[in-house]
Motif scaffolding. Sequence first.
Motif, short mmCIF file in Angstrom:
data_model
loop_
_atom_site.label_atom_id
_atom_site.label_comp_id
_atom_site.label_asym_id
_atom_site.label_seq_id
_atom_site.Cartn_x
_atom_site.Cartn_y
_atom_site.Cartn_z
N SER A 1 -4.32 65.70 39.53
CA SER A 1 -5.76 65.86 39.26
C SER A 1 -6.53 65.94 40.57
O SER A 1 -7.40 66.80 40.75
N GLU A 2 -6.19 65.04 41.47
CA GLU A 2 -6.85 65.02 42.78
C GLU A 2 -6.62 66.33 43.53
O GLU A 2 -7.53 66.88 44.16
N ALA A 3 -5.41 66.87 43.43
CA ALA A 3 -5.09 68.13 44.11
C ALA A 3 -5.86 69.29 43.50
O ALA A 3 -6.32 70.19 44.23
N HIS A 4 -6.00 69.31 42.18
CA HIS A 4 -6.79 70.37 41.54
C HIS A 4 -8.24 70.34 42.04
O HIS A 4 -8.83 71.39 42.31
N VAL A 5 -8.79 69.15 42.14
CA VAL A 5 -10.18 69.02 42.63
C VAL A 5 -10.27 69.50 44.07
O VAL A 5 -11.24 70.19 44.46
N GLU A 6 -9.27 69.18 44.87
CA GLU A 6 -9.26 69.61 46.27
C GLU A 6 -9.25 71.13 46.36
O GLU A 6 -9.93 71.72 47.20
N VAL A 7 -8.47 71.78 45.51
CA VAL A 7 -8.43 73.24 45.50
C VAL A 7 -9.80 73.81 45.11
O VAL A 7 -10.30 74.75 45.74
N MET A 8 -10.40 73.24 44.07
CA MET A 8 -11.74 73.70 43.65
C MET A 8 -12.72 73.68 44.82
O MET A 8 -13.51 74.61 45.00
N ASN B 1 -7.68 63.63 35.00
CA ASN B 1 -9.06 63.33 35.41
C ASN B 1 -9.57 64.40 36.37
O ASN B 1 -9.47 64.26 37.59
N VAL B 2 -10.08 65.47 35.79
CA VAL B 2 -10.66 66.58 36.58
C VAL B 2 -11.99 66.97 35.95
O VAL B 2 -12.26 66.66 34.79
N PRO B 3 -12.85 67.66 36.70
CA PRO B 3 -14.13 68.12 36.12
C PRO B 3 -13.85 69.08 34.97
O PRO B 3 -13.04 70.00 35.10
N ARG B 4 -14.55 68.89 33.87
CA ARG B 4 -14.35 69.76 32.71
C ARG B 4 -15.63 70.49 32.29
O ARG B 4 -15.58 71.68 31.97
N GLY C 1 -20.06 68.12 45.58
CA GLY C 1 -20.29 66.84 44.93
C GLY C 1 -19.02 66.02 44.82
O GLY C 1 -17.90 66.53 44.93
N SER C 2 -19.19 64.73 44.63
CA SER C 2 -18.05 63.82 44.57
C SER C 2 -17.37 63.90 43.20
O SER C 2 -17.98 64.28 42.21
N TRP C 3 -16.09 63.55 43.19
CA TRP C 3 -15.37 63.40 41.93
C TRP C 3 -14.39 62.25 42.06
O TRP C 3 -13.62 62.21 43.01
N PRO C 4 -14.42 61.32 41.11
CA PRO C 4 -15.40 61.22 40.02
C PRO C 4 -16.81 61.01 40.56
O PRO C 4 -16.97 60.57 41.70
N PRO C 5 -17.83 61.34 39.73
CA PRO C 5 -19.21 61.17 40.20
C PRO C 5 -19.48 59.73 40.64
O PRO C 5 -18.94 58.78 40.07
N GLY D 1 -27.30 53.21 41.11
CA GLY D 1 -28.26 52.53 40.24
C GLY D 1 -27.98 52.86 38.80
O GLY D 1 -26.88 52.71 38.30
N ASN D 2 -29.04 53.35 38.11
CA ASN D 2 -28.89 53.73 36.70
C ASN D 2 -28.49 55.19 36.56
O ASN D 2 -28.31 55.68 35.46
N ASN D 3 -28.38 55.90 37.68
CA ASN D 3 -28.07 57.32 37.62
C ASN D 3 -26.68 57.59 38.17
O ASN D 3 -26.07 56.76 38.85
N THR D 4 -26.20 58.76 37.91
CA THR D 4 -24.92 59.20 38.43
C THR D 4 -25.12 60.49 39.20
O THR D 4 -25.74 61.42 38.68
N THR D 5 -24.67 60.52 40.43
CA THR D 5 -24.78 61.77 41.19
C THR D 5 -23.78 62.77 40.67
O THR D 5 -22.65 62.42 40.37
N LYS D 6 -24.21 63.99 40.60
CA LYS D 6 -23.38 65.05 40.03
C LYS D 6 -22.90 65.97 41.13
O LYS D 6 -23.52 66.14 42.12
#
Length: 493
Positions: free
Chosen positions: A201-208, A465-468, A480-484, A488-493
């Motif tokens: 999963s981490e490698a797929h995100v790295e390629v993206m 666990n990859v962005p869908r 952007g980071s993954w996982p987000p 606070g009460n928000n999540t960075t995308k």
Amino acid sequence: MSSLSPPPVPMELHAVNRRKLCDSLRGHLSSSDRPLDGFVLLQGGEEKNRYCTDHAELFRQESYFAYLFGVREPDFYGAIDVGSGKSILFIPRLPEDYAVWLGEIKPLSHFKETYKVDMVFYVDEIVQVLSEQFKGSGKPRLYLLHGLNTDSGNLSKPASFEGIEKFETDLTTLHPILAECRVIKSSLELQLLQFANDISSEAHVEVMRKVTPGMKEYQMESMFLHHTYMYGGCRHCSYTCICATGDNSAVLHYGHAAAPNDRTFEDGDLALLDMGGEYHFYASDITCSFPVNGKFTSDQSLIYNAVLKAHNSVISAMKPGVNWVDMHKLAERIILESLKKGSILTGDVEEMMVERLGAVFMPHGLGHFMGIDTHDTGGYPMGVERPKEPGLKSLRTARDLLEGMVITVEPGCYFIKALLVPAMENAKTSKFFNRETIERFKNIGGVRIESDLVVTANGCKNMTNVPRETWEIEAVMAGGSWPPVATGNNTTK
């Protein structure tokens, strides 16, 4: 960089597998009033050279042998005493010059300690050792592995050795029992499957993150292989990487020698990346589809979201007792409904289902068992029949789900000319196609979304666990980071 590191592999995993086999085999023998003696005997994989050369190809252990013994070296045999459950490894007797060219010749005690078996001898001692260890009457009985792999159509190779005629051999009992043992995963197996998923999963995100138009498809393959090996210790890949862009993404098993991930992709192309690392024999199988420029067009979003909705709906419906054919049909129905909503198709979806129109857009099965093989064993045991209808006949299993099964969920939607043209000319199905809209989509290629699921007591757990969501993919490709990261009460995308 990576937050992961290869976990230690407990040999207790394979001891558990051996006990599981012994329990199942003894139960089968008892029910048929057969003696609880003899030996399970498997022959490990053999090292092969490249054709007539002296170039030794990278060895990967035969899967049934790996399942029971965890041995990574070639040319071993392994036996299990049916009555006592004791395990025996037989190792090749190496020539003295092995120490010059290939390293230290390790003693028998090394393999006993490394693989946590009860006894270790040399291969040339098989006849003597098994004869001495046998506690029954008459010729010692050997249960050998011989049976059909329902995915490949190939047969398992039973063990053979000089002197085998001194034993009674059984070629029918072991294979169905051992194949079924592999269907339900132990907690130790699930830990390795989860790590294979984590690093892949981490490698797929790295390629993206690193993809830009103008690159070669094989550069994406290279980035994936580097990450899983560099940070995950995955020397082997679970299967040949599929790195398809543009029209190539409609080729279901792209990436083979005649289509070797070598296209230069362009701004506006969709990429379909089906890649999975293998860790200590255990597989992962993940597919991500995304625009190479980091931004989905409205047409790409339509197809992508149709597949994503099917993917998520199947996962929500999965639990013990659910039939896999029904899950495939659920995915088909959702994709057809989405294509109708997008004006690609017209007419009654129920009628489309009857005419098997879903198989035009998704000719492969929804998913397959996964474990020590990417397409793992047990899909069609005795009594489970393969469907014969288009699309359904490609299913690698038609079973009801059971707790502990690991299975992929991989719906897809493809514009494959070899299937579309006949369907658009067929008297029963031509009425469903909006030709004007189809023309706009015919060069889009295809979308597949694939995750690896373990069936739990009340549902299932997604190990991938990859962005869908489209916005998640676009955010990651924009840096952007993954996982987000929660702020606070928000999540960075």
